[in-house]
Write a protein that holds these residues in place. Sequence first.
Motif, PDB file in Angstrom:
ATOM      1  N   LEU A 173       0.790  -1.157   0.034  1.00  0.00           N
ATOM      2  CA  LEU A 173       0.009   0.037   0.050  1.00  0.00           C
ATOM      3  C   LEU A 173       0.839   1.154   0.205  1.00  0.00           C
ATOM      4  N   ALA A 174       1.800   1.070   0.697  1.00  0.00           N
ATOM      5  CA  ALA A 174       2.841   2.385   0.746  1.00  0.00           C
ATOM      6  C   ALA A 174       3.321   2.649  -0.653  1.00  0.00           C
ATOM      7  N   VAL A 175       3.906   1.606  -1.262  1.00  0.00           N
ATOM      8  CA  VAL A 175       4.515   1.842  -2.796  1.00  0.00           C
ATOM      9  C   VAL A 175       3.226   2.433  -3.726  1.00  0.00           C
ATOM     10  N   SER A 176       2.105   1.900  -3.688  1.00  0.00           N
ATOM     11  CA  SER A 176       1.096   2.543  -4.472  1.00  0.00           C
ATOM     12  C   SER A 176       0.814   4.011  -3.950  1.00  0.00           C
ATOM     13  N   ALA A 177       0.659   4.140  -2.839  1.00  0.00           N
ATOM     14  CA  ALA A 177       0.402   5.566  -2.413  1.00  0.00           C
ATOM     15  C   ALA A 177       1.572   6.361  -2.713  1.00  0.00           C
ATOM     16  N   ALA A 178       2.624   5.863  -2.594  1.00  0.00           N
ATOM     17  CA  ALA A 178       3.771   6.905  -2.778  1.00  0.00           C
ATOM     18  C   ALA A 178       3.673   7.229  -4.545  1.00  0.00           C
ATOM     19  N   GLN A 179       3.606   6.145  -5.066  1.00  0.00           N
ATOM     20  CA  GLN A 179       3.460   6.481  -6.753  1.00  0.00           C
ATOM     21  C   GLN A 179       2.433   7.365  -7.019  1.00  0.00           C
ATOM     22  N   ILE A 180       1.416   7.195  -6.362  1.00  0.00           N
ATOM     23  CA  ILE A 180       0.175   8.298  -6.799  1.00  0.00           C
ATOM     24  C   ILE A 180       0.577   9.573  -6.495  1.00  0.00           C
ATOM     25  N   VAL A 181       1.018   9.865  -5.031  1.00  0.00           N
ATOM     26  CA  VAL A 181       1.339  11.138  -4.660  1.00  0.00           C
ATOM     27  C   VAL A 181       2.551  11.622  -5.649  1.00  0.00           C
ATOM     28  N   MET A 182       3.478  10.772  -6.154  1.00  0.00           N
ATOM     29  CA  MET A 182       4.572  11.197  -6.874  1.00  0.00           C
ATOM     30  C   MET A 182       3.997  11.704  -8.183  1.00  0.00           C
ATOM     31  N   PHE A 183       3.118  11.012  -8.827  1.00  0.00           N
ATOM     32  CA  PHE A 183       2.522  11.146 -10.076  1.00  0.00           C
ATOM     33  C   PHE A 183       1.668  12.595 -10.074  1.00  0.00           C
ATOM     34  N   ARG A 184       1.060  12.621  -9.038  1.00  0.00           N
ATOM     35  CA  ARG A 184      -0.032  13.683  -8.915  1.00  0.00           C
ATOM     36  C   ARG A 184       1.168  14.961  -8.491  1.00  0.00           C
ATOM     37  N   ARG A 185       2.062  14.932  -8.032  1.00  0.00           N
ATOM     38  CA  ARG A 185       2.848  15.966  -7.439  1.00  0.00           C
ATOM     39  C   ARG A 185       3.820  16.446  -8.835  1.00  0.00           C
ATOM     40  N   GLY A 186       3.797  15.672  -9.544  1.00  0.00           N
ATOM     41  CA  GLY A 186       4.782  15.810 -10.714  1.00  0.00           C
ATOM     42  C   GLY A 186       6.238  15.556 -10.556  1.00  0.00           C
ATOM     43  N   ALA A 187       6.500  14.919  -9.607  1.00  0.00           N
ATOM     44  CA  ALA A 187       7.998  14.551  -9.276  1.00  0.00           C
ATOM     45  C   ALA A 187       8.821  13.689 -10.234  1.00  0.00           C
TER      46      ALA A 187
END
Length: 135
Positions: A121-135
């Motif tokens: 869940l942490a991997v998926s959530a981190a990916q979503i946050v980074m995609f949304r943030r534009g990192a």
Amino acid sequence: MSLREKTAWITLLTVLICFGVYFGGIATGAVSPHGFDTLHLLLACVTAMAVLQLVLHAVVARRSPKAPHDERERLIQLRSHTVGYYVLIAGVLLLGVPGHMAYRVRDILNFALLAVVVAALAVSAAQIVMFRRGA
């Protein structure tokens, strides 16, 4: 929304739903934590998660244009797996707590499974946050 972000959402939701049912059944007492019904529930949840992910990934892949991984997506994948690694290591280190409190082996295995699920869940959530943030 890119294909990789959609797959991260699919992974997050299917893992959350399927293992939420499993751990919720154990926590509420609907399933005995020491019987074979727990094993059957686990097998049903893992099978449901695999089928859901296969079907949803196939639908999303069919509807999205093929695009190779760019450097940004590779960096997001590496960073998110690093976050998941640290979460998993923390979960494994915390397994010493129930180990010293005279829990049964089955309970400790469920705690280990919980650590793996939280890391996923942490991997998926981190990916979503980074995609949304534009990192």
